[in-house]
Design an enzyme around this catalytic site. Structure first.
Site, short mmCIF file in Angstrom:
data_model
loop_
_atom_site.label_atom_id
_atom_site.label_comp_id
_atom_site.label_asym_id
_atom_site.label_seq_id
_atom_site.Cartn_x
_atom_site.Cartn_y
_atom_site.Cartn_z
N LYS A 1 0.82 -1.22 0.00
CA LYS A 1 0.00 0.00 0.00
C LYS A 1 0.85 1.27 0.00
O LYS A 1 0.37 2.34 -0.36
CB LYS A 1 -0.97 -0.03 1.17
CG LYS A 1 -2.02 -1.11 0.93
CD LYS A 1 -3.06 -1.19 1.99
CE LYS A 1 -4.16 -2.17 1.58
NZ LYS A 1 -3.65 -3.57 1.45
C1 LIG Z 1 -4.22 -4.57 0.70
C2 LIG Z 1 -3.42 -5.83 0.56
C3 LIG Z 1 -3.75 -6.83 -0.38
C4 LIG Z 1 -4.97 -6.75 -1.26
O1 LIG Z 1 -4.86 -5.75 -2.25
P1 LIG Z 1 -6.19 -5.20 -2.99
O2 LIG Z 1 -5.73 -4.07 -3.79
O3 LIG Z 1 -7.12 -4.80 -1.88
O4 LIG Z 1 -6.72 -6.32 -3.79
C5 LIG Z 1 -2.93 -7.95 -0.45
N1 LIG Z 1 -1.88 -8.10 0.36
C6 LIG Z 1 -1.52 -7.17 1.28
C7 LIG Z 1 -0.35 -7.40 2.16
C8 LIG Z 1 -2.27 -5.99 1.40
O5 LIG Z 1 -1.92 -5.08 2.32
#
Ligand SMILES: *Cc1c(COP(=O)(O)O)cnc(C)c1O
Length: 495
Positions: free
Chosen positions: A111
């Site tokens: 993120k």
């Molecule tokens: C947010 C997240 C995901 C999922 O990503 P999306 O964009 O919501 O599909 C997968 N793995 C981790 C570690 C995340 O923080």
């Protein structure tokens, strides 16, 4: 002129800046532009270019109303030495596949890619002739990862502030410390007596409270906004690393310009994988995008049957960031795959709201399945994959990445098409689960687990994570759900 409107109607006509500032359309839809794909990114000259240059080309195509210098400023600030690798999202060869490491940012989760740049975008969206003193306060309820990445991104970002709520006792020791030790004059963190859903519902209520909005604007020059993954400004930065992965494959001479590549993506809210679809529309040769889910396999069922049904048990798993029953960004994919059929999208989303389920027409499902594959892993399979990947390849993966690794290993291999598995978190964010999977001691604190993991695998924990043990805790407030509005108002008054 590129303009944005809702996935559910074409009446709006917003610039990218307006869409980023606003976050979500009034009718509940997500902002999309019909100009997507009209201008392509040149893939012939990708090899050897720095991430920041590729980011400029991609973001320029997606957010044309940002000036060149504005974009360059945002990119330089977001993708600098807060990343532990100068490639930003390095590609590693692991066994017969490739792993794209998206966790080299300041909070060790993917993120960061979006949340390091969103605040810089946001600071450049103040409307001309608007209240120049207006501050945007980001309000987020988090089950763990998003809160910290948002705090790190918005800390001391000009023109912004951020308040994060997390469910008391429901996040890991590392996750809690990551948030409560956050520095910055414009940040606020508060635990909530309740679970994540309680906090999330209360945040939605606060967003809908018009009297509160008037008080915040009138008395404190504060407007509330969300850093949720449905914001266009969070989605588009993720398109860049698909191009970066392609550039790195070209550099290694694994592929030639124009060759197709496959991506396997650990999926929750569908933002990460949707960015891959945007990359394809911008001209990247993507053969398949594979959705990897955990035990909450609502997307697997949708992609195999055409029925999306959220009415099912919710499982709390060892891959918490993928524990999601409603993948919001799927709505954007349905919009583009149905050639912009806003009436269909409106109907489907009404069905979801009213009945908890919807079914897409067969022709649409066939189109989707032509590009999107799917698979899922249960928790035993995830643990097994963490061990298996370490034993075979001497490479440690986290539980989210392990879902995708499992799905990739289950798929038939096409020797002509390289496969890239997206790695979304550092294994050191989940040291206890990883140690258990590897048969290592997992009885001490998260920090003891990190040390055991480092010792056993010869890897190094990210300094920011290991240093949390001794970092100063700045926030220890706990609020009732009903008290959250007061927390927001006091935070706004203190700015
Ligand atoms: C947010 C997240 C995901 C999922 O990503 P999306 O964009 O919501 O599909 C997968 N793995 C981790 C570690 C995340 O923080």
């Amino acid at each position: 002129m590129t303009t944005f409107h809702s996935t559910r109607s074409t009446t709006d006509s917003l610039t990218a800046k307006q869409a980023i500032r606003k976050g979500i359309a009034d009718d509940g839809g997500l902002f999309v532009t019909d100009a997507l794909g009209q201008s392509k990114v040149d893939i012939a000259n990708l090899a050897g270019r720095p991430y920041q240059d590729i980011a400029f080309d991609v973001l320029h195509a997606l957010l044309p109303d940002f000036g060149d210098e504005e974009l360059k400023g945002c990119i330089a600030a977001a993708y600098g030495d807060q990343w532990s690798d100068e490639r930003i999202t390095p590609l590693e060869e692991v066994g017969d596949d490739y792993v794209l490491e998206l966790f080299r940012g300041p909070t060790s989760a993917f993120k960061d890619v979006a949340l390091q740049i969103l605040p810089r975008f946001m600071a450049r969206t103040t409307p001309e002739g608007g209240d120049a003193d207006e501050k945007i306060m980001i309000l987020t309820a988090t089950s763990g990862d998003t809160g910290k990445a948002a705090l790190a991104g918005f800390a001391d970002a000009p023109g912004t502030a951020i308040t994060v709520f997390y469910p008391q006792g429901k996040v890991s020791q590392v996750q809690e410390l990551q948030m409560t030790t956050q520095t910055g004059a414009n940040v606020n963190v508060c635990a909530v007596e309740g679970n994540f859903d309680d906090a999330q519902t209360a945040v939605k209520t606060i967003f809908a409270d018009h009297e509160l909005a008037e008080r915040l604007a009138g008395q404190h020059h504060v407007a509330l906004s969300s850093a949720n993954s449905i914001n266009v400004g969070r989605l588009v930065p993720q398109v860049v690393y698909y191009f970066s992965a392609y550039a790195q494959l070209l550099e290694r001479q694994v592929i030639n310009v124009g060759d197709e590549v496959e991506f396997v993506v650990p999926t929750g809210n569908f933002g990460d994988i949707l960015a891959g679809y945007y990359a394809k529309m911008l001209g990247l040769p993507v053969k398949h995008l594979i959705v990897a889910s955990d035990r909450n396999n609502v997307l697997f069922d949708f992609l195999t049957t055409g029925t999306y049904n959220r009415q099912r048990p919710f499982f709390q798993t060892i891959s918490p960031s993928m524990d999601i029953l409603v993948s919001s960004n799927l709505e954007r994919m349905l919009y583009y795959m149905s050639d912009g059929d806003t009436r269909l999208i409106t109907m489907l989303m009404n069905d979801l709201k009213q009945w908890g389920a919807y079914e897409v027409p067969e022709t649409l499902l066939a189109r989707i399945r032509h590009l999107f594959g799917c698979g899922w892993a249960d928790e035993d399979q995830v643990r097994q994959m963490i061990a298996d990947c370490w034993e075979r390849n001497r490479y440690v993966i986290d539980p989210h990445t392990a879902c995708a690794w499992y799905v990739a290993q289950q798929m038939p291999r096409d020797p002509l098409t390289p496969r890239v598995v997206l790695a979304t978190a550092s294994p050191y964010k989940f040291p206890r689960v990883v140690n258990e999977a590897l048969g290592l001691d997992a009885t001490g604190t998260d920090f003891a687990c990190m040390d055991v993991l480092a010792e056993a695998t010869g890897t190094v924990p990210p300094a920011a994570l290991r240093g949390l043990e001794t970092a100063q805790v700045r926030f220890d407030a706990v609020s009732s759900v009903a008290g959250m509005t007061d927390v927001v108002e006091s935070a706004a008054a203190a700015l």
